[in-house]
Enzyme design. Structure first.
Site, PDB file in Angstrom:
ATOM      1  NE  ARG A 135      -1.572  -2.287   2.761  1.00 37.91           N
ATOM      2  CZ  ARG A 135      -1.689  -3.554   2.353  1.00 37.91           C
ATOM      3  NH1 ARG A 135      -2.731  -3.941   1.719  1.00 37.91           N
ATOM      4  NH2 ARG A 135      -0.729  -4.446   2.597  1.00 37.91           N
ATOM      5  CB  THR A 136       3.429   2.618   2.265  1.00 41.30           C
ATOM      6  OG1 THR A 136       2.704   2.084   3.362  1.00 41.30           O
ATOM      7  CG2 THR A 136       3.945   3.993   2.609  1.00 41.30           C
ATOM      8  CE  LYS A 183      26.638  -2.908  -6.387  1.00 39.29           C
ATOM      9  NZ  LYS A 183      26.738  -1.782  -7.328  1.00 39.29           N
ATOM     10  NE  ARG A 239       7.130   0.711   4.916  1.00 39.91           N
ATOM     11  CZ  ARG A 239       5.928   0.146   4.849  1.00 39.91           C
ATOM     12  NH1 ARG A 239       5.806  -1.128   4.543  1.00 39.91           N
ATOM     13  NH2 ARG A 239       4.845   0.854   5.092  1.00 39.91           N
ATOM     14  CG  HIS A 267       3.465   3.829   8.628  1.00 37.88           C
ATOM     15  ND1 HIS A 267       3.593   4.653   7.524  1.00 37.88           N
ATOM     16  CD2 HIS A 267       3.073   2.614   8.155  1.00 37.88           C
ATOM     17  CE1 HIS A 267       3.293   3.958   6.433  1.00 37.88           C
ATOM     18  NE2 HIS A 267       2.983   2.719   6.785  1.00 37.88           N
TER      19      HIS A 267
HETATM   20  N1   CP Z   1      -0.266  -0.094   5.861  1.00 43.37           N
HETATM   21  C1   CP Z   1       0.940  -0.318   5.284  1.00 43.37           C
HETATM   22  O1   CP Z   1       1.939   0.317   5.607  1.00 43.37           O
HETATM   23  O2   CP Z   1       0.920  -1.291   4.314  1.00 43.37           O
HETATM   24  P1   CP Z   1       2.181  -1.744   3.485  1.00 43.37           P
HETATM   25  O3   CP Z   1       3.164  -2.385   4.428  1.00 43.37           O
HETATM   26  O4   CP Z   1       1.646  -2.704   2.460  1.00 43.37           O
HETATM   27  O5   CP Z   1       2.784  -0.519   2.855  1.00 43.37           O
END
Ligand code: CP
Length: 304
Positions: free
Chosen positions: A51-52, A80, A101, A129
C-alpha cells in the site's frame, strides 16, 4: 525545506488543511492532474510494502509526475555496503522528493540530515508511520465526519505497531479523545508512549486483554497485525499471532456506526466474513491513502 519524519512535524491545522485538499482531489481529480508535471518522486523501500509504496507512486503519477526507486534493499547498492546517508545524498540529485521505508528506527531521520530534497518517512521499524496516520485521519474524518469526541480502541500489537504509535500521537491532539488499549500483556503499548503522549496530553485510557470488554463503547476499532518480522523468537510469535480474531459474532455487541479500521496487511486478526459488514472500512482506508498522499506531495513540494 521540510521533512516528514514524525506526525508531530505537522500541526493540527496543516493536517486539517491536507484532509480538505485530499477531499477536493476526490471530487475534482482533473484540477490536480498536471500539478506535478516535471517532478520526480523516489521511493526507497528497504522493507516490503504494498500500500504505502504503490499508493505513493500512484499519487505522484495521478499528479502528472514520475517515479523511480527500489522496492528492496538487495536491488540497490546498499547490498554492497553503501550507507543510507550516501544513498540519500545521491538520490537527491535524481528526484525532487523521497519517500523512504527502513527496518531501523530513526533511519529516515538520519536520511533527512543528509538530503537536499524533502524526505517522507514511509515507516521506520517499530517506531513511526506518519503517512499511514494521515491515511487514518482522512478515513476517520470521512467516515465519522469529525476527529473530536471519539472513543478509539486499538487492538493487537501495540508494542511494535508503528501505525498505533503514530495514530495515538496524532489523535491525542484532538478534543475529547479516549483510548482503549487492547493487547496481550507481552504486546502492551510502550511506557514511553503512555507517558510522553497519553499522560502529557491528559488523555483518558483503559487497558484490557479482551476485545469484548469495551467494544460496545467504541466509535473506532483499529485492528493491527501481530508482526512476525518484529519478533526475536518464533515461539513467541506463534503463541500470540492468533490472540485476537474479530468475527461477525463478536461484533453483535458493537455500535451500529462503529468504524472498523486496519492499516493492512491483515493476516488472521479480522475474519474475512467481517469484510461484508458495512462497518468494515479497511479497504476504503487503503483507498483514502492515495488521496492524502497526493495532498502531502503537493504540500511538501510547495505546489498550490
Ligand atoms: N499499511 C501499510 O503500511 O501497508 P504496506 O506495508 O503494504 O505498505
Amino acid at each position: 525545506m521540510k521533512h516528514l519524519i514524525d506526525i508531530k512535524d505537522l500541526s493540527v491545522d496543516e493536517i486539517d488543511e491536507m484532509i480538505k485538499v485530499a477531499k477536493d482531489i476526490i471530487n475534482h481529480p482533473e484540477k490536480y492532474s498536471h500539478k506535478c508535471d516535471n517532478k520526480i518522486l523516489a521511493t526507497l523501500f528497504f522493507e516490503p510494502s504494498t500500500r504505502t509504496r504503490l499508493s505513493f507512486e500512484s499519487a505522484m503519477m495521478r499528479l502528472g509526475g514520475k517515479v523511480l526507486g527500489f522496492s528492496e534493499a538487495n536491488s540497490s547498492s546498499v547490498s554492497k555496503g553503501e550507507s543510507v546517508s550516501d544513498t540519500i545524498r545521491v538520490v537527491g540529485y535524481y528526484s525532487d522528493i523521497i519517500a523512504m521505508r527502513h527496518p531501523k528506527e530513526g533511519a529516515p531521520y538520519v536520511a533527512s540530515s543528509n538530503s537536499i530534497v524533502p524526505i517522507i518517512n514511509a515507516g521506520d521499524g517499530g517506531h513511526n508511520h506518519p503517512t499511514q496516520t494521515l491515511t487514518d485521519l482522512m478515513t476517520i474524518s470521512s467516515e465519522k465526519g469529525h476527529l473530536d469526541d471519539l472513543t478509539i480502541g486499538v487492538c493487537g500489537d501495540l508494542k511494535f505497531g508503528r501505525t498505533v504509535h503514530s495514530l495515538i500521537n496524532a489523535m491525542s491532539r484532538y478534543k475529547n479523545i479516549k483510548f482503549v488499549l487492547i493487547s496481550p500483556d507481552e504486546l502492551k503499548l510502550p511506557d514511553y508512549v503512555k507517558s510522553n503522549v497519553l499522560d502529557k496530553c491528559k488523555i483518558k485510557y483503559y487497558e484490557t486483554n479482551t476485545i469484548e470488554e469495551y467494544l460496545p463503547k467504541l466509535d473506532i476499532l483499529y485492528m493491527t497485525r501481530v508482526q512476525k518480522e518484529r519478533f526475536f523468537n518464533e515461539e513467541d510469535y506463534k503463541r500470540l499471532k492468533d490472540y485476537y480474531i474479530l468475527t461477525k459474532d463478536k461484533l453483535k455487541i458493537a455500535k451500529k456506526d462503529l468504524c472498523i479500521m486496519h492499516p493492512l496487511p491483515r493476516v488472521n486478526e479480522i475474519a474475512t466474513e467481517v469484510d461484508s459488514d458495512p462497518r468494515a472500512k479497511y479497504f476504503e482506508q487503503a483507498n483514502y491513502g492515495r488521496f492524502i498522499r497526493m495532498a502531502l506531495i503537493l504540500k511538501m513540494l510547495n505546489i498550490k
